[in-house]
Design a protein around this motif. Structure first.
Motif, PDB file in Angstrom:
ATOM      1  N   THR A  22       0.804  -1.237   0.000  1.00  0.00           N
ATOM      2  CA  THR A  22       0.000   0.000   0.000  1.00  0.00           C
ATOM      3  C   THR A  22       0.831   1.279   0.000  1.00  0.00           C
ATOM      4  OG1 THR A  22      -0.178   0.027   2.427  1.00  0.00           O
ATOM      5  CG2 THR A  22      -1.847  -1.222   1.215  1.00  0.00           C
ATOM      6  N   HIS A  23       2.143   1.183   0.166  1.00  0.00           N
ATOM      7  CA  HIS A  23       3.067   2.321   0.023  1.00  0.00           C
ATOM      8  C   HIS A  23       2.745   3.508   0.937  1.00  0.00           C
ATOM      9  CE1 HIS A  23       4.489   0.190  -3.521  1.00  0.00           C
ATOM     10  NE2 HIS A  23       3.264   0.193  -4.005  1.00  0.00           N
ATOM     11  N   PRO A  24       2.666   3.323   2.248  1.00  0.00           N
ATOM     12  CA  PRO A  24       2.500   4.490   3.128  1.00  0.00           C
ATOM     13  C   PRO A  24       3.797   5.292   3.192  1.00  0.00           C
ATOM     14  CG  PRO A  24       2.895   2.538   4.436  1.00  0.00           C
ATOM     15  CD  PRO A  24       2.775   2.073   3.004  1.00  0.00           C
ATOM     16  N   ASP A  25       3.666   6.535   3.643  1.00  0.00           N
ATOM     17  CA  ASP A  25       4.852   7.377   3.814  1.00  0.00           C
ATOM     18  C   ASP A  25       5.551   7.083   5.136  1.00  0.00           C
ATOM     19  OD1 ASP A  25       4.412   9.195   1.429  1.00  0.00           O
ATOM     20  OD2 ASP A  25       2.524   9.486   2.513  1.00  0.00           O
ATOM     21  N   ARG A  26       4.752   6.705   6.138  1.00  0.00           N
ATOM     22  CA  ARG A  26       5.306   6.412   7.456  1.00  0.00           C
ATOM     23  C   ARG A  26       4.660   5.142   8.003  1.00  0.00           C
ATOM     24  NH1 ARG A  26       4.636  11.755  11.002  1.00  0.00           N
ATOM     25  NH2 ARG A  26       2.467  11.068  10.801  1.00  0.00           N
ATOM     26  N   VAL A  27       5.363   4.491   8.928  1.00  0.00           N
ATOM     27  CA  VAL A  27       4.864   3.273   9.547  1.00  0.00           C
ATOM     28  C   VAL A  27       4.993   3.430  11.060  1.00  0.00           C
ATOM     29  CG1 VAL A  27       5.111   0.771   9.724  1.00  0.00           C
ATOM     30  CG2 VAL A  27       5.659   1.911   7.573  1.00  0.00           C
ATOM     31  N   LEU A  28       3.902   3.146  11.763  1.00  0.00           N
ATOM     32  CA  LEU A  28       3.917   3.215  13.223  1.00  0.00           C
ATOM     33  C   LEU A  28       3.752   1.808  13.794  1.00  0.00           C
ATOM     34  CD1 LEU A  28       3.903   4.768  15.895  1.00  0.00           C
ATOM     35  CD2 LEU A  28       1.413   5.000  15.653  1.00  0.00           C
ATOM     36  N   PRO A  29       4.821   1.209  14.318  1.00  0.00           N
ATOM     37  CA  PRO A  29       4.702  -0.132  14.918  1.00  0.00           C
ATOM     38  C   PRO A  29       4.010  -0.064  16.280  1.00  0.00           C
ATOM     39  CG  PRO A  29       6.982   0.396  14.297  1.00  0.00           C
ATOM     40  CD  PRO A  29       6.216   1.667  14.305  1.00  0.00           C
ATOM     41  N   VAL A  30       3.100  -0.982  16.517  1.00  0.00           N
ATOM     42  CA  VAL A  30       2.469  -1.165  17.824  1.00  0.00           C
ATOM     43  C   VAL A  30       2.979  -2.489  18.377  1.00  0.00           C
ATOM     44  CG1 VAL A  30       0.308  -1.436  19.084  1.00  0.00           C
ATOM     45  CG2 VAL A  30       0.438   0.154  17.150  1.00  0.00           C
ATOM     46  N   VAL A  31       3.596  -2.440  19.554  1.00  0.00           N
ATOM     47  CA  VAL A  31       4.279  -3.618  20.085  1.00  0.00           C
ATOM     48  C   VAL A  31       3.844  -3.872  21.525  1.00  0.00           C
ATOM     49  CG1 VAL A  31       6.303  -3.183  18.641  1.00  0.00           C
ATOM     50  CG2 VAL A  31       6.250  -2.298  20.978  1.00  0.00           C
ATOM     51  N   SER A  32       4.129  -5.067  21.994  1.00  0.00           N
ATOM     52  CA  SER A  32       4.044  -5.367  23.417  1.00  0.00           C
ATOM     53  C   SER A  32       5.452  -5.315  23.984  1.00  0.00           C
ATOM     54  CB  SER A  32       3.446  -6.761  23.628  1.00  0.00           C
ATOM     55  OG  SER A  32       4.312  -7.747  23.094  1.00  0.00           O
ATOM     56  N   VAL A  59       4.873   2.294  19.643  1.00  0.00           N
ATOM     57  CA  VAL A  59       4.094   2.511  20.856  1.00  0.00           C
ATOM     58  C   VAL A  59       3.812   1.142  21.473  1.00  0.00           C
ATOM     59  CG1 VAL A  59       3.071   4.649  20.044  1.00  0.00           C
ATOM     60  CG2 VAL A  59       1.907   2.497  19.600  1.00  0.00           C
ATOM     61  N   THR A  60       3.789   1.098  22.796  1.00  0.00           N
ATOM     62  CA  THR A  60       3.669  -0.176  23.505  1.00  0.00           C
ATOM     63  C   THR A  60       2.299  -0.307  24.159  1.00  0.00           C
ATOM     64  OG1 THR A  60       6.045  -0.131  23.962  1.00  0.00           O
ATOM     65  CG2 THR A  60       4.717  -1.651  25.263  1.00  0.00           C
ATOM     66  N   VAL A  61       1.704  -1.485  24.006  1.00  0.00           N
ATOM     67  CA  VAL A  61       0.396  -1.761  24.593  1.00  0.00           C
ATOM     68  C   VAL A  61       0.494  -2.968  25.526  1.00  0.00           C
ATOM     69  CG1 VAL A  61      -0.830  -0.863  22.575  1.00  0.00           C
ATOM     70  CG2 VAL A  61      -0.285  -3.309  22.684  1.00  0.00           C
ATOM     71  N   LEU A  62      -0.539  -3.137  26.343  1.00  0.00           N
ATOM     72  CA  LEU A  62      -0.696  -4.374  27.109  1.00  0.00           C
ATOM     73  C   LEU A  62      -1.434  -5.347  26.202  1.00  0.00           C
ATOM     74  CD1 LEU A  62      -1.795  -2.823  30.539  1.00  0.00           C
ATOM     75  CD2 LEU A  62       0.488  -3.631  29.878  1.00  0.00           C
ATOM     76  N   PRO A  63      -0.770  -6.397  25.732  1.00  0.00           N
ATOM     77  CA  PRO A  63      -1.285  -7.168  24.597  1.00  0.00           C
ATOM     78  C   PRO A  63      -2.583  -7.927  24.856  1.00  0.00           C
ATOM     79  CG  PRO A  63       0.625  -8.259  25.563  1.00  0.00           C
ATOM     80  CD  PRO A  63       0.515  -6.921  26.214  1.00  0.00           C
ATOM     81  N   ALA A  67      -9.037  -2.675  26.474  1.00  0.00           N
ATOM     82  CA  ALA A  67      -9.186  -1.231  26.633  1.00  0.00           C
ATOM     83  C   ALA A  67      -7.849  -0.514  26.425  1.00  0.00           C
ATOM     84  CB  ALA A  67      -9.750  -0.914  28.022  1.00  0.00           C
ATOM     85  N   ASP A  68      -6.778  -1.071  26.998  1.00  0.00           N
ATOM     86  CA  ASP A  68      -5.464  -0.442  26.837  1.00  0.00           C
ATOM     87  C   ASP A  68      -5.039  -0.437  25.371  1.00  0.00           C
ATOM     88  OD1 ASP A  68      -2.796   0.501  28.160  1.00  0.00           O
ATOM     89  OD2 ASP A  68      -2.214  -1.104  26.778  1.00  0.00           O
ATOM     90  N   CYS A  69      -5.246  -1.552  24.673  1.00  0.00           N
ATOM     91  CA  CYS A  69      -4.875  -1.619  23.258  1.00  0.00           C
ATOM     92  C   CYS A  69      -5.614  -0.539  22.468  1.00  0.00           C
ATOM     93  CB  CYS A  69      -5.198  -2.995  22.688  1.00  0.00           C
ATOM     94  SG  CYS A  69      -4.150  -4.326  23.301  1.00  0.00           S
ATOM     95  N   GLU A  75      -4.874   7.053  20.906  1.00  0.00           N
ATOM     96  CA  GLU A  75      -4.060   8.194  21.301  1.00  0.00           C
ATOM     97  C   GLU A  75      -2.974   8.469  20.268  1.00  0.00           C
ATOM     98  OE1 GLU A  75      -3.029  11.397  23.636  1.00  0.00           O
ATOM     99  OE2 GLU A  75      -4.756  10.069  23.885  1.00  0.00           O
ATOM    100  N   ALA A  76      -2.394   7.400  19.726  1.00  0.00           N
ATOM    101  CA  ALA A  76      -1.326   7.570  18.725  1.00  0.00           C
ATOM    102  C   ALA A  76      -1.844   8.186  17.442  1.00  0.00           C
ATOM    103  CB  ALA A  76      -0.683   6.215  18.435  1.00  0.00           C
ATOM    104  N   THR A  77      -3.109   7.963  17.113  1.00  0.00           N
ATOM    105  CA  THR A  77      -3.658   8.500  15.855  1.00  0.00           C
ATOM    106  C   THR A  77      -4.022   9.976  15.939  1.00  0.00           C
ATOM    107  OG1 THR A  77      -5.934   7.878  16.421  1.00  0.00           O
ATOM    108  CG2 THR A  77      -4.595   6.247  15.243  1.00  0.00           C
ATOM    109  N   LYS A  78      -3.978  10.567  17.116  1.00  0.00           N
ATOM    110  CA  LYS A  78      -4.366  11.967  17.246  1.00  0.00           C
ATOM    111  C   LYS A  78      -3.373  12.914  16.597  1.00  0.00           C
ATOM    112  CE  LYS A  78      -7.145  11.548  21.457  1.00  0.00           C
ATOM    113  NZ  LYS A  78      -7.282  11.937  22.882  1.00  0.00           N
ATOM    114  N   ALA A  79      -2.146  12.446  16.376  1.00  0.00           N
ATOM    115  CA  ALA A  79      -1.125  13.317  15.791  1.00  0.00           C
ATOM    116  C   ALA A  79      -1.383  13.607  14.326  1.00  0.00           C
ATOM    117  CB  ALA A  79       0.252  12.691  15.968  1.00  0.00           C
TER     118      ALA A  79
END
Length: 396
Positions: A22-32, A59-63, A67-69, A75-79
């Motif tokens: 899909t060729h995005p310009d940026r990639v945001l990894p979500v990890v545990s 960004v790190t989540v409780l896997p 609710a935390d995920c 929250e990360a998408t607000k930027a």
């Protein structure tokens, strides 16, 4: 500027495919906390595939906390407002939270279905659902991408170019390997004696001068002080593994590892498969994880490890199959398949039950996601490799 959110877990390839498709310009990894180390490998795999997307700090989540995920990803998408979510990876809880969030926020979502070789695309804002075929021919999923995405480091692989240069044998080695393969019995005997000429020179008899010149040009042997005598060369075009000396490497080549180079050349020159690597060393300097691969092949999203064996007793065959299966799963995870080339003819095994054992173990190899190849099949090896790659279906 489009940003793709990727959920990282043990299998990175669906994330890599999603970005390349899909060729995005940026990639945001979500990890545990457990998968955080995968972010670095993810970025390196994208780079090896020629992808220029910027990989952001993860960004790190409780896997296993829904609710935390959901809250953390939201929250990360607000930027930014231009997001899409690849909900293929992560734990089931992470995946479910990401998919629900895409629907709540009305942002595009995708799921990489490697079994069907397609990407499910959803645009909730337009109530649009479609499937796009994975364009594996254009993704750049080379050998290096597969290995890095499976969590390995590779010797001399700072760039794809340096990796390919390191894992391509010199033309003189290919020529020497071909001559050794075609050698007559007495020439093979003399070559084996040359392999022992480390401290004392050997004068080969019955070997054509052109043959000996080819071995010299490949830096396998060198002239002694007397005309017609040779030592193993103190230089080498091979890549010493662990603490082996140049002479030890050259001796091993004359005895059996020429097979690796010959098999590499047959696949590279006589099949439609382009991405073929020789003597790949994984995880250098990492105790317990170092591995050496004879030949590796990648083609349209498929990954193959091919190992060469000079000698094998039939009672060892079952163990070798299980060992290769387990090894390939460690190396290529779910995308890895394997082949074993035995430099013996089936008829070399003369026991009364030999044919039955071979047939049984060939069937076992197929059940274990692999294939056995013998000297009987050598002329058809490139065709067999291409056919095997084409019939393989990567699965999640």
């Amino acid at each position: 500027m489009k940003t793709q959110i990727c959920l990282l877990s043990g299998e990175l390839m669906p994330n890599v495919i999603g970005v390349l498709q899909t060729h995005p310009d940026r990639v945001l990894p979500v990890v545990s906390r457990e998968s955080g180390a995968q972010a670095a490998a993810f970025g390196l795999a994208l780079k090896a595939a020629g992808c220029s997307a910027e990989v952001l700090e993860p960004v790190t989540v409780l896997p296993y906390d829904l609710a935390d995920c959901k809250n953390t990803i939201q929250e990360a998408t607000k930027a930014d407002t231009s997001y899409e979510i690849n909900w293929t990876g992560g734990t089931k809880v992470m995946s479910y939270a990401a998919r629900r969030l895409a629907e709540d926020l009305q942002i595009p979502a995708l799921y990489v279905n490697t079994a069907a070789r397609e990407v499910l695309r959803e645009v909730p804002a337009n109530d649009l659902i479609r499937t796009d075929p994975i364009d594996t021919a254009k993704l750049g999923l080379n050998v290096l991408v597969h290995i890095i995405a499976a969590g390995h480091t590779v010797e001399n692989a700072d760039t794809l170019e340096s990796f390919r240069k390191r894992c391509t044998p010199a033309p003189s080695l290919v020529n020497a390997a071909t001559l050794i393969m075609d050698a007559r019995p007495w020439e093979r005997t003399e070559i084996l004696r040359l392999a022992g000429a480390d401290r004392k020179p050997y004068r080969p008899r019955g070997v054509a001068p052109e043959f000996l010149r080819a071995l010299q040009e490949a830096d396998l042997i060198q002239l002694g002080s007397n005309n017609g005598e040779f030592f193993l060369s103190h230089k080498t075009l091979l890549h010493p593994f662990h603490l082996q000396t140049a002479q030890e490497q050259n001796a091993a080549f004359l005895k059996n590892t020429y097979l690796e180079v010959f098999v590499w050349s047959q696949i590279k020159e006589r099949s439609a498969v382009d991405d073929v690597a020789w003597h790949v060393v994984l995880n250098p300097g990492v105790k317990g994880r170092v591995a050496e691969l004879d030949v590796t092949v990648a083609n349209e999203g498929r990954f193959l490890v091919l190992e060469c064996k000079s000698h094998l007793d039939l009672d060892e065959l079952a163990d070798v199959i299980e060992e290769q299966y387990a090894r390939t799963r460690r190396i290529g995870r779910l995308f890895g398949r394997w082949m074993l080339y035995f430099h013996r003819h089936r008829a070399d095994y003369t026991a009364a039950n030999a044919s039955a054992i071979i047939a049984s173990q060939e069937a076992k190899a197929i059940d274990y996601g692999g294939k056995l190849i013998w000297s009987d099949d050598l002329a058809e090896l490139p065709v067999m490799v291409a056919a095997f790659l084409n019939e393989m279906k990567p699965v999640l």
